[in-house]
Design a protein around this motif. Structure first.
Motif, PDB file in Angstrom:
ATOM      1  N   ILE A  45     -25.077  45.844   5.595  1.00 21.00           N
ATOM      2  CA  ILE A  45     -24.552  44.899   6.573  1.00 21.00           C
ATOM      3  C   ILE A  45     -23.025  44.895   6.502  1.00 21.00           C
ATOM      4  O   ILE A  45     -22.453  44.968   5.420  1.00 21.00           O
ATOM      5  N   GLU A  46     -22.387  44.760   7.660  1.00 19.11           N
ATOM      6  CA  GLU A  46     -20.927  44.619   7.706  1.00 19.11           C
ATOM      7  C   GLU A  46     -20.592  43.171   7.358  1.00 19.11           C
ATOM      8  O   GLU A  46     -20.962  42.243   8.087  1.00 19.11           O
ATOM      9  N   ILE A  47     -19.921  42.967   6.217  1.00 23.89           N
ATOM     10  CA  ILE A  47     -19.621  41.626   5.729  1.00 23.89           C
ATOM     11  C   ILE A  47     -18.112  41.446   5.594  1.00 23.89           C
ATOM     12  O   ILE A  47     -17.424  42.295   5.032  1.00 23.89           O
ATOM     13  N   TYR A  48     -17.640  40.328   6.108  1.00 21.70           N
ATOM     14  CA  TYR A  48     -16.235  39.953   6.003  1.00 21.70           C
ATOM     15  C   TYR A  48     -16.178  38.702   5.146  1.00 21.70           C
ATOM     16  O   TYR A  48     -16.823  37.704   5.456  1.00 21.70           O
ATOM     17  N   GLY A  49     -15.422  38.748   4.060  1.00 20.08           N
ATOM     18  CA  GLY A  49     -15.401  37.644   3.118  1.00 20.08           C
ATOM     19  C   GLY A  49     -14.103  36.868   3.127  1.00 20.08           C
ATOM     20  O   GLY A  49     -13.041  37.385   3.464  1.00 20.08           O
ATOM     21  N   GLY A  81     -19.570  38.270  19.535  1.00 17.55           N
ATOM     22  CA  GLY A  81     -18.488  37.296  19.519  1.00 17.55           C
ATOM     23  C   GLY A  81     -18.892  35.861  19.278  1.00 17.55           C
ATOM     24  O   GLY A  81     -18.041  34.976  19.286  1.00 17.55           O
ATOM     25  N   LYS A  82     -20.169  35.601  19.056  1.00 19.29           N
ATOM     26  CA  LYS A  82     -20.637  34.236  18.872  1.00 19.29           C
ATOM     27  C   LYS A  82     -21.437  34.098  17.575  1.00 19.29           C
ATOM     28  O   LYS A  82     -22.154  35.018  17.184  1.00 19.29           O
ATOM     29  N   ALA A  83     -21.343  32.934  16.964  1.00 18.43           N
ATOM     30  CA  ALA A  83     -22.166  32.641  15.794  1.00 18.43           C
ATOM     31  C   ALA A  83     -23.598  32.432  16.278  1.00 18.43           C
ATOM     32  O   ALA A  83     -23.834  31.616  17.171  1.00 18.43           O
ATOM     33  N   VAL A  84     -24.514  33.199  15.731  1.00 17.58           N
ATOM     34  CA  VAL A  84     -25.917  33.045  16.125  1.00 17.58           C
ATOM     35  C   VAL A  84     -26.718  32.282  15.080  1.00 17.58           C
ATOM     36  O   VAL A  84     -27.775  31.750  15.385  1.00 17.58           O
ATOM     37  N   SER A  85     -26.223  32.237  13.854  1.00 20.80           N
ATOM     38  CA  SER A  85     -26.866  31.441  12.809  1.00 20.80           C
ATOM     39  C   SER A  85     -25.912  31.307  11.636  1.00 20.80           C
ATOM     40  O   SER A  85     -24.929  32.039  11.528  1.00 20.80           O
ATOM     41  N   ASP A  86     -26.228  30.350  10.770  1.00 18.16           N
ATOM     42  CA  ASP A  86     -25.458  30.268   9.530  1.00 18.16           C
ATOM     43  C   ASP A  86     -26.384  29.813   8.412  1.00 18.16           C
ATOM     44  O   ASP A  86     -27.363  29.108   8.633  1.00 18.16           O
ATOM     45  N   TYR A  87     -26.069  30.301   7.237  1.00 17.82           N
ATOM     46  CA  TYR A  87     -26.857  30.037   6.041  1.00 17.82           C
ATOM     47  C   TYR A  87     -25.956  29.338   5.035  1.00 17.82           C
ATOM     48  O   TYR A  87     -24.762  29.632   4.946  1.00 17.82           O
ATOM     49  N   GLU A  99     -32.898  41.046   7.539  1.00 13.44           N
ATOM     50  CA  GLU A  99     -33.917  40.912   8.581  1.00 13.44           C
ATOM     51  C   GLU A  99     -33.303  40.433   9.890  1.00 13.44           C
ATOM     52  O   GLU A  99     -33.598  40.959  10.962  1.00 13.44           O
ATOM     53  N   GLU A 100     -32.434  39.429   9.809  1.00 16.98           N
ATOM     54  CA  GLU A 100     -31.802  38.918  11.025  1.00 16.98           C
ATOM     55  C   GLU A 100     -30.924  39.974  11.672  1.00 16.98           C
ATOM     56  O   GLU A 100     -30.959  40.171  12.888  1.00 16.98           O
ATOM     57  N   ILE A 101     -30.116  40.651  10.877  1.00 19.45           N
ATOM     58  CA  ILE A 101     -29.243  41.701  11.423  1.00 19.45           C
ATOM     59  C   ILE A 101     -30.077  42.806  12.060  1.00 19.45           C
ATOM     60  O   ILE A 101     -29.761  43.280  13.154  1.00 19.45           O
ATOM     61  N   SER A 102     -31.159  43.187  11.423  1.00 20.18           N
ATOM     62  CA  SER A 102     -32.036  44.233  11.961  1.00 20.18           C
ATOM     63  C   SER A 102     -32.625  43.795  13.312  1.00 20.18           C
ATOM     64  O   SER A 102     -32.652  44.564  14.270  1.00 20.18           O
ATOM     65  N   THR A 103     -33.083  42.558  13.379  1.00 19.97           N
ATOM     66  CA  THR A 103     -33.656  42.034  14.627  1.00 19.97           C
ATOM     67  C   THR A 103     -32.613  42.028  15.738  1.00 19.97           C
ATOM     68  O   THR A 103     -32.899  42.436  16.872  1.00 19.97           O
ATOM     69  N   LEU A 104     -31.409  41.597  15.437  1.00 20.46           N
ATOM     70  CA  LEU A 104     -30.336  41.566  16.447  1.00 20.46           C
ATOM     71  C   LEU A 104     -29.970  42.969  16.895  1.00 20.46           C
ATOM     72  O   LEU A 104     -29.724  43.213  18.082  1.00 20.46           O
TER      73      LEU A 104
END
Length: 108
Positions: A45-49, A81-87, A99-104
């Motif tokens: 996953i592409e992650i920006y911290g 460009g939009k937040a679709v979920s947050d954990y 799983e979420e990234i794969s589905t998107l």
């Protein structure tokens, strides 16, 4: 990430593929556990911290621009460009993020 320009670049990257913005504290035990999950997911996953102690104003800007209430630790999935979920805290799990990234990605 440490600047508004970094955030703009991350949001722009989400046009091509879903990304995760990971906000955390370097002094929080919940963040330490979440970092383990993020480190396992970062290969797929592409992650920006962002460490919130070092970039408080950017942390606030992320919340404002993505219209997601600030939490820490927090993993925000951004797509087109939009937040679709947050954990938050223990919700930050490698498998859930993948799983979420794969589905998107499949839906795109």
């Amino acid at each position: 990430m440490s600047t508004s320009e970094d955030l703009t670049a991350a949001i722009a990257a989400s046009q091509d593929q879903p990304i995760v913005i990971f906000k955390h504290s370097n002094s929080c035990p919940f963040s330490a556990r979440a970092q383990v999950q993020i480190s396992e997911a970062k290969h797929d996953i592409e992650i920006y911290g962002i460490v919130i102690q070092y970039a408080k104003s950017l942390s606030t800007e992320i919340a404002d621009r993505l219209e997601v209430a600030h939490k820490s630790p927090q993993a925000i999935v951004v797509h087109k460009g939009k937040a679709v979920s947050d954990y938050w805290r223990s919700e930050i799990q490698e498998d859930s993020l993948k799983e979420e990234i794969s589905t998107l990605t499949e839906a795109a």
